[in-house]
Design an enzyme around this catalytic site. Structure first.
Site, PDB file in Angstrom:
ATOM      1  N   LYS A 142      -5.254   6.655 -19.687  1.00 34.14           N
ATOM      2  CA  LYS A 142      -5.377   7.172 -21.045  1.00 34.14           C
ATOM      3  C   LYS A 142      -4.076   6.931 -21.817  1.00 34.14           C
ATOM      4  O   LYS A 142      -3.671   5.809 -21.977  1.00 34.14           O
ATOM      5  CB  LYS A 142      -5.790   8.642 -20.973  1.00 34.14           C
ATOM      6  CG  LYS A 142      -6.942   8.917 -19.976  1.00 34.14           C
ATOM      7  CD  LYS A 142      -8.215   8.243 -20.395  1.00 34.14           C
ATOM      8  CE  LYS A 142      -9.421   8.304 -19.471  1.00 34.14           C
ATOM      9  NZ  LYS A 142      -9.394   8.820 -18.163  1.00 34.14           N
ATOM     10  N   ARG A 194       0.840  -1.210   0.000  1.00 34.76           N
ATOM     11  CA  ARG A 194       0.000   0.000   0.000  1.00 34.76           C
ATOM     12  C   ARG A 194       0.869   1.252   0.000  1.00 34.76           C
ATOM     13  O   ARG A 194       0.428   2.320  -0.406  1.00 34.76           O
ATOM     14  CB  ARG A 194      -0.994  -0.012   1.178  1.00 34.76           C
ATOM     15  CG  ARG A 194      -1.897   1.192   1.222  1.00 34.76           C
ATOM     16  CD  ARG A 194      -3.319   0.933   1.786  1.00 34.76           C
ATOM     17  NE  ARG A 194      -3.381  -0.043   2.837  1.00 34.76           N
ATOM     18  CZ  ARG A 194      -3.104   0.192   4.123  1.00 34.76           C
ATOM     19  NH1 ARG A 194      -2.738   1.402   4.508  1.00 34.76           N
ATOM     20  NH2 ARG A 194      -3.193  -0.760   5.020  1.00 34.76           N
ATOM     21  N   ASP A 214      -3.936  19.172 -14.377  1.00 31.59           N
ATOM     22  CA  ASP A 214      -4.296  17.847 -14.886  1.00 31.59           C
ATOM     23  C   ASP A 214      -3.883  17.826 -16.355  1.00 31.59           C
ATOM     24  O   ASP A 214      -4.522  18.454 -17.197  1.00 31.59           O
ATOM     25  CB  ASP A 214      -5.793  17.604 -14.714  1.00 31.59           C
ATOM     26  CG  ASP A 214      -6.205  16.200 -15.164  1.00 31.59           C
ATOM     27  OD1 ASP A 214      -5.505  15.622 -16.032  1.00 31.59           O
ATOM     28  OD2 ASP A 214      -7.220  15.693 -14.675  1.00 31.59           O
ATOM     29  N   TYR A 260     -13.151  17.790 -16.204  1.00 28.52           N
ATOM     30  CA  TYR A 260     -13.725  16.457 -16.406  1.00 28.52           C
ATOM     31  C   TYR A 260     -14.862  16.255 -15.386  1.00 28.52           C
ATOM     32  O   TYR A 260     -14.748  16.684 -14.225  1.00 28.52           O
ATOM     33  CB  TYR A 260     -12.611  15.414 -16.240  1.00 28.52           C
ATOM     34  CG  TYR A 260     -13.130  14.008 -16.091  1.00 28.52           C
ATOM     35  CD1 TYR A 260     -13.924  13.430 -17.072  1.00 28.52           C
ATOM     36  CD2 TYR A 260     -12.845  13.270 -14.951  1.00 28.52           C
ATOM     37  CE1 TYR A 260     -14.413  12.142 -16.921  1.00 28.52           C
ATOM     38  CE2 TYR A 260     -13.314  11.981 -14.797  1.00 28.52           C
ATOM     39  CZ  TYR A 260     -14.110  11.426 -15.780  1.00 28.52           C
ATOM     40  OH  TYR A 260     -14.600  10.160 -15.626  1.00 28.52           O
TER      41      TYR A 260
HETATM   42  C1  4LM Z   1     -13.164  10.618 -20.148  1.00 27.34           C
HETATM   43  N1  4LM Z   1     -11.726  10.881 -18.269  1.00 27.34           N
HETATM   44  O1  4LM Z   1     -13.024  11.849 -20.329  1.00 27.34           O
HETATM   45  P1  4LM Z   1      -9.732   7.882 -14.315  1.00 27.34           P
HETATM   46  N2  4LM Z   1      -8.677  13.728 -15.547  1.00 27.34           N
HETATM   47  C2  4LM Z   1      -9.095  13.847 -16.825  1.00 27.34           C
HETATM   48  C3  4LM Z   1      -9.888  12.839 -17.382  1.00 27.34           C
HETATM   49  O2  4LM Z   1     -10.277  12.980 -18.663  1.00 27.34           O
HETATM   50  C4  4LM Z   1     -10.253  11.729 -16.602  1.00 27.34           C
HETATM   51  C5  4LM Z   1      -9.808  11.654 -15.286  1.00 27.34           C
HETATM   52  C6  4LM Z   1      -9.001  12.658 -14.787  1.00 27.34           C
HETATM   53  C7  4LM Z   1     -12.636  10.059 -18.890  1.00 27.34           C
HETATM   54  C8  4LM Z   1     -13.033   8.863 -18.352  1.00 27.34           C
HETATM   55  C9  4LM Z   1     -14.248   8.115 -18.686  1.00 27.34           C
HETATM   56  C10 4LM Z   1      -8.715  15.050 -17.618  1.00 27.34           C
HETATM   57  C11 4LM Z   1     -11.113  10.699 -17.150  1.00 27.34           C
HETATM   58  C12 4LM Z   1     -10.144  10.498 -14.378  1.00 27.34           C
HETATM   59  O3  4LM Z   1     -10.854   7.506 -15.211  1.00 27.34           O
HETATM   60  O4  4LM Z   1     -10.139   7.896 -12.869  1.00 27.34           O
HETATM   61  O5  4LM Z   1      -8.450   7.133 -14.572  1.00 27.34           O
HETATM   62  O6  4LM Z   1      -9.333   9.413 -14.682  1.00 27.34           O
HETATM   63  O7  4LM Z   1     -13.685   9.898 -20.999  1.00 27.34           O
END
Ligand code: 4LM
Length: 409
Positions: free
Chosen positions: A212, A62, A187, A115
């Site tokens: 991503k 962890r 981000d 997001y």
């Molecule tokens: C989407 N996005 O946009 P996790 N920061 C940004 C993101 O685009 C995302 C996250 C954090 C999408 C997910 C379904 C700029 C996610 C969150 O999904 O928790 O790895 O990341 O399609």
């Protein structure tokens, strides 16, 4: 011909080699995947010294695992930061960082467009615990100068913003935020360290959804935080260990290390395909607007060129027929996959208002500049001609919008 001058290794070289020596250990070309939740202490005294932070060594996965530690060293290097911490998801990265840095009474100033789940965390999570959330338009840095208060601890934004592709001037925001005593979190999921280096521009922390482009193959969920070592240690030993438990599995860390080897190559191809799609859409009579930083008439073109190495793989557009035309277009796609997420080999199309940004109310979307008819595309790695042929046939199958508001078939 003279020998090439020895210099610091380039990005692609570091993404493949940094912090791993294949001649050490068993000589394996690939780093070992350590599948162990816990680690043996040679003596009670050594175990206690590890817990007290007086002696290096792993304790429990962890708080650290050799495979995830290698990924952390590599990501810190690629972002130009002191240290990194990888997490179970992008949301795990943002939540672990902000739960660690903030206390009741503090204020976060965030850009208008985030997001959907980050917006949800801020406004339905942090806000419930006495943190004030203020959304302003950070595309004009002067708005930050006006909005900051003595309680502003964090300035948070995405650039490009998901889903509308607004860019934020990282250097200008960092300078103003620091003047007021706040720290800046960017981000940078859309860009990866290959396209944008927020720390070099003055940001304090970078967060990523490694789900991503960093992973790159749509087969895992992961996140990352890069920043000063002292803060990253706090996030590891308080935020993740005690508060969120958002630990990345070592198997997923191994897959991200594999994905990183092709990151530079992939980002070029994603960008080429996105540019080809954006140019096609921008010139199409059925398209009302196309947002892509690589287009000549992109309103923030100068900033894109200054801040990003390439315009990236993400674009968003709106059809003249609005939401209904967008729905018909998306349902007519055959090769491009209707799916959320981004940065995969497959080109993906989604409708933010009903999908990734459906956590905003319709009124909130309007206030946060997220248009109802927007269609978002994550350009994949396929042949551009095939993608354009699919878009062309889907547009053909979409009723044309007449100026009077009716559809013409
Ligand atoms: C989407 N996005 O946009 P996790 N920061 C940004 C993101 O685009 C995302 C996250 C954090 C999408 C997910 C379904 C700029 C996610 C969150 O999904 O928790 O790895 O990341 O399609």
């Amino acid at each position: 011909m003279s020998n090439p001058k020895p210099s610091a290794p380039g990005f692609a070289t570091r993404a493949i080699h940094h912090a791993y020596d294949p001649y050490a250990g068993e000589g394996a070309l690939n780093p070992p995947l350590y599948l162990s939740s816990t680690y043996a202490f040679p003596t009670v005294e050594e175990g206690a010294a590890r817990f007290a932070g007086e002696q290096p060594g792993f304790i429990y996965s962890r708080v650290g695992n050799p495979t995830t530690a290698l990924l952390e060293a590599r990501l810190a290097n690629l972002e130009g930061g002191e240290a990194a911490l990888v997490t179970a998801s992008g949301m795990g990265a943002t939540t672990s960082l902000l739960w660690t840095l903030l206390a009741p009474g503090d204020e976060v100033i965030a850009d208008k467009t985030l997001y959907g789940c980050t917006f949800g965390f801020f406004n339905h999570g942090l806000a419930k615990f006495g943190v004030r959330i203020t959304h302003i338009d950070l595309t004009d840095p002067e708005n930050l100068a006006r909005a900051m208060t003595a309680n502003t601890k964090i300035v948070f934004f995405e650039s490009p913003a998901n889903p509308n592709m607004r860019l934020i001037d990282i250097a200008a925001i960092a300078e103003l935020a620091h003047r007021g005593g706040a720290r800046v979190v960017v981000d940078s999921t859309y860009c990866t360290p290959y396209l944008q280096q927020p720390l070099a521009l003055g940001a304090d922390f970078v967060v990523h959804s490694a789900t991503k482009y960093l992973g790159g193959h749509g087969d895992l969920l992961a996140g990352a935080i890069v920043g000063p070592k002292e803060d990253i240690d706090h996030v590891r030993f308080r935020g993740v260990k005690d508060m969120t438990g958002a630990v990345l599995s070592s198997q997923d860390a191994f897959l991200i290390l594999r994905g990183l080897k092709t990151l530079a190559l992939r980002m070029h191809r994603h960008s080429e395909n996105a540019l080809g799609i954006a140019r096609y859409l921008a010139a199409h009579p059925q398209v009302a607007v196309c947002h892509y930083p690589g287009l000549d008439d992109f309103p923030q073109r100068e900033l894109a060129e200054r801040q990003m190495k390439l315009p990236g793989g993400m674009l968003a557009f709106e059809l003249k027929g609005g939401v209904e035309a967008g729905r018909r277009f998306m349902n007519a796609l055959r090769l491009i996959t209707r799916a959320v997420s981004l940065g995969d080999a497959e080109t993906l199309a989604q409708h933010p208002a009903s999908m990734t940004h459906s956590f905003y109310t319709q009124e909130e979307r309007e206030a946060h500049l997220i248009s109802e008819g927007l269609v978002r595309i994550s350009a994949g790695l396929e042949d551009l001609d095939d993608l354009l042929a699919d878009i062309a046939q889907a547009l053909d199958a979409t009723p044309k919008h007449s100026p009077g508001g009716d559809y013409c078939y």
